[in-house]
Motif scaffolding. Structure first.
Motif, mmCIF file in Angstrom:
data_model
loop_
_atom_site.group_PDB
_atom_site.id
_atom_site.type_symbol
_atom_site.label_atom_id
_atom_site.label_comp_id
_atom_site.label_asym_id
_atom_site.label_seq_id
_atom_site.Cartn_x
_atom_site.Cartn_y
_atom_site.Cartn_z
ATOM 1 N N ASN A 71 29.705 34.750 45.443
ATOM 2 C CA ASN A 71 29.465 36.093 44.790
ATOM 3 C C ASN A 71 30.446 37.087 44.423
ATOM 4 O OD1 ASN A 71 26.427 35.921 45.462
ATOM 5 N ND2 ASN A 71 26.937 36.027 47.712
ATOM 6 N N SER A 73 32.719 40.055 44.077
ATOM 7 C CA SER A 73 33.198 41.515 44.806
ATOM 8 C C SER A 73 32.980 42.748 43.888
ATOM 9 C CB SER A 73 34.598 41.316 45.111
ATOM 10 O OG SER A 73 35.656 41.054 44.388
ATOM 11 N N GLU A 75 30.228 43.164 42.166
ATOM 12 C CA GLU A 75 28.855 43.129 41.721
ATOM 13 C C GLU A 75 28.227 44.445 41.948
ATOM 14 O OE1 GLU A 75 24.783 41.159 42.976
ATOM 15 O OE2 GLU A 75 26.676 40.272 43.893
ATOM 16 N N SER A 76 28.753 45.452 42.960
ATOM 17 C CA SER A 76 28.079 46.661 42.950
ATOM 18 C C SER A 76 28.579 47.575 41.573
ATOM 19 C CB SER A 76 28.552 47.474 44.476
ATOM 20 O OG SER A 76 30.136 47.508 44.202
ATOM 21 N N LEU A 77 29.601 47.510 40.984
ATOM 22 C CA LEU A 77 29.731 48.099 39.849
ATOM 23 C C LEU A 77 29.248 47.651 38.590
ATOM 24 C CD1 LEU A 77 33.791 48.292 40.461
ATOM 25 C CD2 LEU A 77 32.056 49.764 41.086
ATOM 26 N N GLN A 80 27.995 50.036 35.299
ATOM 27 C CA GLN A 80 28.659 51.390 35.519
ATOM 28 C C GLN A 80 29.917 51.288 34.762
ATOM 29 O OE1 GLN A 80 29.136 52.599 39.682
ATOM 30 N NE2 GLN A 80 27.606 51.245 40.322
ATOM 31 N N THR A 164 31.872 38.116 35.952
ATOM 32 C CA THR A 164 31.532 39.148 35.210
ATOM 33 C C THR A 164 32.233 39.259 33.817
ATOM 34 O OG1 THR A 164 33.185 40.615 36.295
ATOM 35 C CG2 THR A 164 30.695 40.430 37.216
#
Length: 793
Positions: A71, A73, A75-77, A80, A164
């Protein structure tokens, strides 16, 4: 344990596969791994058997290392706009207008992170290796393949531990710092620049690009035509630094140092230091690291006077690399490198026996080349869909020349730093060698048939191939099997053949594939006796040829190397621009259209509403527009589109091209309810009127449309209109390729993205199979270090 790392690596790969397939929490895996290790230690203390526990230890080790790397690190962005700071770790390509770079992110949204991204820059902002860059942009997940067997960009980036991507304009770069670069970047860049400058100075441009590609393992120095020629002749492996390169370099270094009187122990240490430093300079690809690891183990075993086992060594290196990066198992270069080397060890001795009593260097080289070609046949077929008909000849002639050229080139690089006055002489020799090679390559390339286009085999075909190969080579010995097993295999094969034969003869179903070609149309109709393609897709982007990169590979990979006809509904780019790539690579019997465009280069069969195309005894394509009696010259290109109804027993599919509401109104009186509608003009608001939809009342509607297209297709009102008529909508932008299977009893619609099978794991399945065959045959093998010395890949 005999050849222990074969077994342990096999178990590790099972764990990697399981972790990739299923989302298992790292906490749960860690807990189970801890319990298993505890049981292992307990059994050791109590002198109990640990064989079963060892199996689980290495499976869970594979699960663990894959899960912790799975995964992102960042991913939360995703989606955005955020400020980033990173350092360029690799320049994939770069020119005045655009560039692609691997960037090690160190700060994102004012938080410290450590992760790579793939950064695409257009309209300025050229970066260099080692640059510290500040920029802002929107992170995205890379695209997966949306058509079966085609290139999976997300999986490819995952092999580099990139999760990404980001695309930005030059003005989004807010700062570039080129001072105080880490020394490894400065050394790597200087090495690359020195090689380019050296060869550009003493060699002609073509030879300079080739030798730079060979030494640096980077095919970007070759133009596309030359690179294609090397691939078609089966010589692409020379452009990837692997066993051939490392073996030649190591051999030269050991020879030179021994003549200088350096003791063997120090000779090995210096040689290994140089080849590992070389691996770092060129980017340590999987094939390079494999070769370096194997030669390190070879030299070490020689120094400590321990027996050396080639097969076990291969799996030691594989084990180490997969611990470092478990996703390398999906890397094409990783698979090709290892399977080629295993092929030399397992298959080459059998070929050498067949050629007895002939022997010598030529026979050894021939045996190795044939062994590699046999071992890699289904892998090359799956990825590249070509069989180089002159591959063996090209390798036997070109590899010795290029091997000598590599030695001369490496001496030029070395003497450039130590004795510059010798360079000009070596440059003359190298130019001569490469000119001879170029003459040979061009001569072979002029043959009318240098390659054979073949389909990408499925897993069953791969299994059968390696199973039969193992029997022929004696890796699977039937005489050692129990009679019950022999009977089971025989009955299974007999039943399989009978079922396949019966099914083929009674199956009258047809298949209609809506290929995902982005903002365009391409539809393949496959019946028992014929194959027709409606439109070929196309592109307004000159940097990406839809026909070359999607339509043509889709056809070849799925076994369609012949088409009975291509039907071009109209000559807008998104419907016909892929025609050239298809016609150049696939045999096409006829091309149909409703009119002849101004820039036509093909023999076209003009059809109208009085024509029918018989696909097979149960399937007919009726042309209902344009009208034969009507002059369509004054119509727009969209309204010149061919409109057709495919009739198969009691099922109908309406193909509408890009017709708009004026033509829809003219066709109302001749239409009737259909099962499936190919929605006109990608769901544009200028088509699919309420009267039209109400007249045909399709049970299913297929919209072929590109993701995030700037036309905003499909139009929301059109989608609502279709939904209100109780039509079930399928969209290529959301579902990828849409497969429709028609048989007498019904309709089966299968979206590729939603109902994706184990396609992502196909590469791994092939590799696991080869490992299993090796695993089965271990006790009957006895190979030594000479196999490694003859390694070509």
């Amino acid at each position: 344990m005999d050849k222990p790392f074969v077994k342990l690596t096999f178990l590790l790969i099972i764990g990697i596969l399981l972790a990739f397939c299923f989302d298992i929490s790292i906490e749960f895996i860690s807990l189970l791994l801890g319990i298993i290790v505890f049981i292992f230690i307990t059994n050791v203390m109590k002198n109990r058997d640990n064989n079963i526990i060892i199996i689980f230890v290495f499976i869970f080790l594979g699960l663990f290392i894959t899960s912790i790397n799975k995964n992102s690190s960042l991913e939360s962005l995703i989606d955005q706009r955020v400020d980033f700071i990173g350092r360029v770790s690799k320049v994939v390509y770069s020119d005045e207008n655009k560039g692609k770079y691997m960037v090690d992110i160190v700060e994102a949204d004012n938080h410290r992170v450590k992760e790579k991204i793939m950064l695409n820059i257009v309209d300025g902002g050229i970066l260099e290796l080692g640059d510290c860059v500040e920029f802002n942009g929107v992170l995205k997940f890379p695209k997966e393949n949306t058509n079966p067997k085609l290139f999976n960009y997300r999986l490819n980036l995952l092999t580099h531990k990139i999760y990404t991507t980001m695309s930005i304009k030059g003005y989004s770069i807010t700062g570039i710092q080129r001072e105080n670069k880490p020394i490894r970047y400065r050394v790597t860049q200087k090495f690359t620049d020195d090689i380019n400058g050296l060869f550009n100075k003493y060699l002609n441009p073509q030879n300079s690009g080739l030798i730079s590609s060979i030494i640096l393992g980077n095919s970007n120095f070759l133009d596309e035509e030359e690179l294609t020629l090397y691939r078609d002749l089966g010589l692409a492996h020379i452009l990837a630094v692997s066993g051939l390169h490392i073996g030649i370099i190591s051999g030269c270094l050991i020879f030179v140092f021994s003549r200088l009187g350096i003791k063997r122990k120090y000779n090995y240490v210096i040689t290994l230091s140089i080849i590992w430093f070389y691996a770092i300079l060129i980017g340590y690809s999987p094939s390079t690291l494999r070769a370096c690891l194997m030669f390190s183990i070879l030299f070490l075993s020689d120094l400590v006077h321990e027996p050396y086992d080639s097969l076990n060594t291969i799996f030691i290196s594989m084990f180490i690399l997969l611990i470092f990066n478990p996703f390398w198992i999906f890397s094409v270069s990783f698979q090709l490198s290892y399977i080629a080397t295993i092929s030399i060890i397992l298959i080459k001795p059998k070929i050498t026996q067949c050629l007895y009593p002939y022997k010598g260097k030529l026979i050894n080289s021939l045996s190795s080349v044939v062994a590699v070609n046999i071992g890699l046949l289904p892998i090359n077929a799956y990825y590249f869909n070509t069989l180089p008909l002159l591959g063996i000849i090209a390798n036997l002639i070109s590899i010795p020349i290029l091997s000598i050229a590599l030695i001369v080139g490496m001496f030029m690089v070395t003497f450039n730093y130590l004795f510059p006055f010798i360079i000009s002489i070596l440059g003359i020799v190298l130019n001569l060698l490469l000119n001879i090679n170029s003459m040979i390559i061009n001569f072979l390339g002029d043959f009318p048939f240098i390659k054979l286009n073949i389909f990408s085999p499925d897993i069953i075909t791969i299994l059968i191939y390696y199973f039969l190969l193992s029997i022929i080579l004696g890796l699977i010995k039937f005489n050692r099997m129990e009679m019950k097993i022999k009977k089971f295999i025989f009955c299974y094969l007999l039943i399989t053949v009978l079922i396949t034969t019966i099914r083929f003869n009674i199956d009258d179903s047809i298949e209609v594939d809506f290929i995902d070609v982005g903002q365009g149309d391409s539809i393949l109709i496959h019946t028992k006796t014929s194959n027709y393609l409606i439109d070929t897709g196309g592109s307004f982007n000159e940097d990406f040829d839809i026909g070359k990169n999607i339509t043509m590979p889709y056809l070849l990979k799925n076994g369609f190397n012949r088409l009975d006809g291509i039907i071009i509904t109209h000559f807008d780019a998104d419907h016909c621009k892929g025609l050239d790539a298809v016609v150049e690579n696939i045999r096409v019997k006829s091309i149909f259209a409703s009119y002849i465009p101004e820039d036509n280069r093909y023999k076209l069969n003009i059809i109208a509403d009085n024509n029918k195309i018989v696909l097979d005894k149960n399937t007919i394509l009726d042309i209902i527009w344009p009208k034969d009696s009507m002059d369509i010259d004054h119509l727009s290109a969209n309204d010149k589109s061919l409109v057709m109804i495919l009739s198969y027993f009691n099922h109908e599919i309406l193909f509408t091209g890009d017709i708009e509401k004026e033509v829809e109104n003219l066709l109302l009186d001749s239409l009737y309810p259909v099962d499936i509608l190919k929605v006109a003009h990608h769901g544009s608001k200028t088509s699919s009127t309420e009267d039209f939809i109400n007249k045909i009342r399709p049970k299913y509607s297929i919209i072929s449309v590109g993701r995030n297209n700037f036309y905003n297709h499909p139009n929301l009102e059109v989608v609502e209109r279709l939904s209100d008529s109780d039509s079930i909508i399928y969209r290529t932008d959301e579902m990828g390729q849409i497969k429709i299977i028609l048989d007498r009893d019904g309709i089966d619609i299968i979206p590729y993205v939603r109902d994706r099978s184990m396609d992502e794991l196909f590469n791994l399945s092939i590799y696991l199979l080869f490992l299993l065959i090796s695993f089965v045959s271990i006790k009957s093998l006895n190979v030594g270090k000479e196999c490694l010395r003859l390694e070509l890949y």
